[in-house]
Design a protein around this motif. Sequence first.
Motif, PDB file in Angstrom:
ATOM      1  N   GLY A  39       0.813  -1.208   0.000  1.00 16.16           N
ATOM      2  CA  GLY A  39       0.000   0.000   0.000  1.00 16.16           C
ATOM      3  C   GLY A  39       0.847   1.259   0.000  1.00 16.16           C
ATOM      4  N   THR A  40       1.989   1.214   0.693  1.00 15.10           N
ATOM      5  CA  THR A  40       2.896   2.358   0.687  1.00 15.10           C
ATOM      6  C   THR A  40       3.462   2.578  -0.708  1.00 15.10           C
ATOM      7  OG1 THR A  40       3.479   1.963   3.005  1.00 15.10           O
ATOM      8  CG2 THR A  40       4.980   3.324   1.712  1.00 15.10           C
ATOM      9  N   TRP A  41       3.846   1.496  -1.377  1.00 11.15           N
ATOM     10  CA  TRP A  41       4.355   1.621  -2.745  1.00 11.15           C
ATOM     11  C   TRP A  41       3.301   2.231  -3.671  1.00 11.15           C
ATOM     12  CZ3 TRP A  41       9.237   1.611  -3.695  1.00 11.15           C
ATOM     13  CH2 TRP A  41      10.114   0.815  -2.970  1.00 11.15           C
ATOM     14  N   LEU A  42       2.062   1.786  -3.538  1.00 15.47           N
ATOM     15  CA  LEU A  42       1.006   2.280  -4.426  1.00 15.47           C
ATOM     16  C   LEU A  42       0.700   3.757  -4.168  1.00 15.47           C
ATOM     17  CD1 LEU A  42      -1.401  -0.795  -4.350  1.00 15.47           C
ATOM     18  CD2 LEU A  42       0.238  -0.176  -6.134  1.00 15.47           C
ATOM     19  N   LEU A  43       0.898   4.215  -2.945  1.00 15.69           N
ATOM     20  CA  LEU A  43       0.748   5.635  -2.627  1.00 15.69           C
ATOM     21  C   LEU A  43       1.960   6.443  -3.095  1.00 15.69           C
ATOM     22  CD1 LEU A  43      -0.904   7.862  -1.152  1.00 15.69           C
ATOM     23  CD2 LEU A  43       0.318   7.212   0.945  1.00 15.69           C
ATOM     24  N   LEU A  44       3.140   5.837  -3.005  1.00 15.94           N
ATOM     25  CA  LEU A  44       4.381   6.541  -3.306  1.00 15.94           C
ATOM     26  C   LEU A  44       4.625   6.717  -4.800  1.00 15.94           C
ATOM     27  CD1 LEU A  44       7.115   7.745  -2.497  1.00 15.94           C
ATOM     28  CD2 LEU A  44       7.997   5.400  -2.254  1.00 15.94           C
ATOM     29  N   PHE A  45       4.312   5.710  -5.596  1.00 11.14           N
ATOM     30  CA  PHE A  45       4.691   5.777  -7.008  1.00 11.14           C
ATOM     31  C   PHE A  45       4.144   7.000  -7.744  1.00 11.14           C
ATOM     32  CE2 PHE A  45       5.973   1.180  -6.933  1.00 11.14           C
ATOM     33  CZ  PHE A  45       7.277   1.410  -7.354  1.00 11.14           C
ATOM     34  N   PRO A  46       2.863   7.384  -7.572  1.00 13.48           N
ATOM     35  CA  PRO A  46       2.416   8.592  -8.272  1.00 13.48           C
ATOM     36  C   PRO A  46       3.224   9.838  -7.895  1.00 13.48           C
ATOM     37  CG  PRO A  46       0.527   7.318  -7.560  1.00 13.48           C
ATOM     38  CD  PRO A  46       1.732   6.685  -6.924  1.00 13.48           C
ATOM     39  N   CYS A  47       3.680   9.908  -6.638  1.00 12.71           N
ATOM     40  CA  CYS A  47       4.537  11.031  -6.221  1.00 12.71           C
ATOM     41  C   CYS A  47       5.860  10.987  -6.979  1.00 12.71           C
ATOM     42  CB  CYS A  47       4.811  10.960  -4.723  1.00 12.71           C
ATOM     43  SG  CYS A  47       3.368  10.873  -3.654  1.00 12.71           S
ATOM     44  N   TRP A  48       6.488   9.826  -6.995  1.00 16.27           N
ATOM     45  CA  TRP A  48       7.776   9.685  -7.669  1.00 16.27           C
ATOM     46  C   TRP A  48       7.648   9.913  -9.177  1.00 16.27           C
ATOM     47  CZ3 TRP A  48      10.712   4.880  -5.288  1.00 16.27           C
ATOM     48  CH2 TRP A  48      11.271   5.262  -4.070  1.00 16.27           C
ATOM     49  N   TRP A  49       6.580   9.373  -9.768  1.00 14.09           N
ATOM     50  CA  TRP A  49       6.372   9.601 -11.208  1.00 14.09           C
ATOM     51  C   TRP A  49       6.326  11.099 -11.501  1.00 14.09           C
ATOM     52  CZ3 TRP A  49       1.456   6.042 -11.540  1.00 14.09           C
ATOM     53  CH2 TRP A  49       1.836   4.695 -11.430  1.00 14.09           C
ATOM     54  N   SER A  50       5.573  11.823 -10.688  1.00 17.54           N
ATOM     55  CA  SER A  50       5.361  13.243 -10.939  1.00 17.54           C
ATOM     56  C   SER A  50       6.638  14.050 -10.710  1.00 17.54           C
ATOM     57  CB  SER A  50       4.233  13.772 -10.059  1.00 17.54           C
ATOM     58  OG  SER A  50       3.846  15.062 -10.449  1.00 17.54           O
ATOM     59  N   VAL A  51       7.392  13.712  -9.666  1.00 20.28           N
ATOM     60  CA  VAL A  51       8.665  14.380  -9.421  1.00 20.28           C
ATOM     61  C   VAL A  51       9.600  14.163 -10.612  1.00 20.28           C
ATOM     62  CG1 VAL A  51      10.759  14.336  -7.997  1.00 20.28           C
ATOM     63  CG2 VAL A  51       8.503  14.339  -6.910  1.00 20.28           C
ATOM     64  N   ALA A  52       9.650  12.930 -11.108  1.00 20.24           N
ATOM     65  CA  ALA A  52      10.503  12.631 -12.254  1.00 20.24           C
ATOM     66  C   ALA A  52      10.005  13.334 -13.513  1.00 20.24           C
ATOM     67  CB  ALA A  52      10.557  11.123 -12.483  1.00 20.24           C
ATOM     68  N   LEU A  53       8.686  13.397 -13.685  1.00 21.26           N
ATOM     69  CA  LEU A  53       8.098  14.033 -14.868  1.00 21.26           C
ATOM     70  C   LEU A  53       8.397  15.529 -14.907  1.00 21.26           C
ATOM     71  CD1 LEU A  53       6.204  13.137 -17.261  1.00 21.26           C
ATOM     72  CD2 LEU A  53       4.300  14.005 -15.878  1.00 21.26           C
ATOM     73  N   ALA A  54       8.425  16.159 -13.744  1.00 16.07           N
ATOM     74  CA  ALA A  54       8.633  17.608 -13.671  1.00 16.07           C
ATOM     75  C   ALA A  54      10.108  17.996 -13.647  1.00 16.07           C
ATOM     76  CB  ALA A  54       7.950  18.165 -12.424  1.00 16.07           C
ATOM     77  N   ALA A  55      10.983  17.020 -13.438  1.00 14.21           N
ATOM     78  CA  ALA A  55      12.396  17.318 -13.229  1.00 14.21           C
ATOM     79  C   ALA A  55      13.063  17.837 -14.502  1.00 14.21           C
ATOM     80  CB  ALA A  55      13.122  16.071 -12.738  1.00 14.21           C
ATOM     81  N   ASP A  56      14.115  18.579 -14.296  1.00 19.08           N
ATOM     82  CA  ASP A  56      14.983  19.001 -15.393  1.00 19.08           C
ATOM     83  C   ASP A  56      16.151  18.036 -15.421  1.00 19.08           C
ATOM     84  OD1 ASP A  56      16.349  20.305 -17.355  1.00 19.08           O
ATOM     85  OD2 ASP A  56      16.948  22.017 -16.135  1.00 19.08           O
ATOM     86  N   GLY A  57      15.977  16.921 -16.143  1.00 17.15           N
ATOM     87  CA  GLY A  57      16.952  15.839 -16.096  1.00 17.15           C
ATOM     88  C   GLY A  57      16.515  14.793 -15.085  1.00 17.15           C
ATOM     89  N   GLY A  58      17.466  14.293 -14.300  1.00 12.76           N
ATOM     90  CA  GLY A  58      17.143  13.269 -13.308  1.00 12.76           C
ATOM     91  C   GLY A  58      16.322  13.824 -12.169  1.00 12.76           C
TER      92      GLY A  58
END
Length: 304
Positions: A39-58
Amino acid sequence: MSTAPALNGDIPVGNWIDRWVPAAARPYLRLMRLDRPIGTWLLLFPCWWSVALAADGGPDLRLMTLFAIGAVIMRGAGCTINDIADHKFDAMVERTKGRPIPSGAISIRQAALFLAAQLAIGLLVLVQLNAAALWWGIGSLILVFPYPLMKRITWWPQAWLGLTFNWGALLGWVAVTGSIAPAPFLLYGAGILWTLGYDTIYAHQDKDDDSLIGVKSSALRLGAKTGPALVAFYAGAVALIGASGFSAGLSWPFYPVLLLSAGQLAWQALSLQMNDSADCLAKFKSNRLFGWGLLAAIIAGKVL
C-alpha cells in the motif's frame, strides 16, 4: 517447502515485527500496515512519477526521499482512519477480524491518539516542501477522511481511493515547479484508472463477506464483467500516461518502456482468477512492478 508467511486473517505473524519490535508497539505498526508495504508503494509511485516528470533531467533525490517518508506515514494514517471507521465491519469479516482494533489490541481512543501523532509527523514532512506544495498537501485531507464512508454509499469506493491515492501525481509536480500544468492532471487521471483496476482486483477477496454485511465495492458491481472492465481501466490509464509524457515533452525512449510496463497490466487483466483470493492478492501486489516500470520509462524519457 512453502515459504508463504503464516497469517492471522490478513496479518502476517512471525515476521520482523514479532521478532524485533517490543510487544507493546506491535499493534501500532500493524495498524500502519508496516508489515504489508504494498500500500505504501502504491501511494508513493504517483509522487515519484510526478517528481521525475517535472524534473529538469534526473529526479530530485531529496524530494524523492521526503515523499518516501511521507508515503509511509500517510499510508499509516490512512489505514488508521479506515480501521477506526470500519472496526465493526472488520470484526464480521474473517480476513480482517484479527486487526488491532477489532481484536481489542488497540482501543479507539489509542488509535485516535496514534493518528494525531502520525498526522503531526506528516505535517513536519510537508513543511519541507515549497509553500504551494504545502497547501496542495493539506488539501489532500479533504479526500482522505471521507474515504472509509464511501463503501457505504457507492458501488465505486475504489474510484474515491483513486482520487486519494494518486494526489501525489499533482503534489509531486507542484513540489518541483511551484505551479500546476496539464501533464500532472493527465497523470492523475491515469492513476485513478490504475487504482480502479488494482483495487477492484483486491476487492474480489472480500466480495462474499461484503455482500453479506451490506458493504459495496466495484468487485460486486462488476461481477463477471470484471475482466473487460480491467482491460478498459488499464488501457485508459496507459493512454493518459502517454498523453502526460507527451505534454511534459518526454523524449522517445519513454514510449517503448511504457509499452513494456503496460504488458504487466495486460497480464493482470487477462490472467486474473477473480474467484481465487490468493491469485487476486498476488495480482494486486504485482502492481509494484508496473510502478517501477513507469518510473523507469519517465526517467528514460528525461535523461536519454
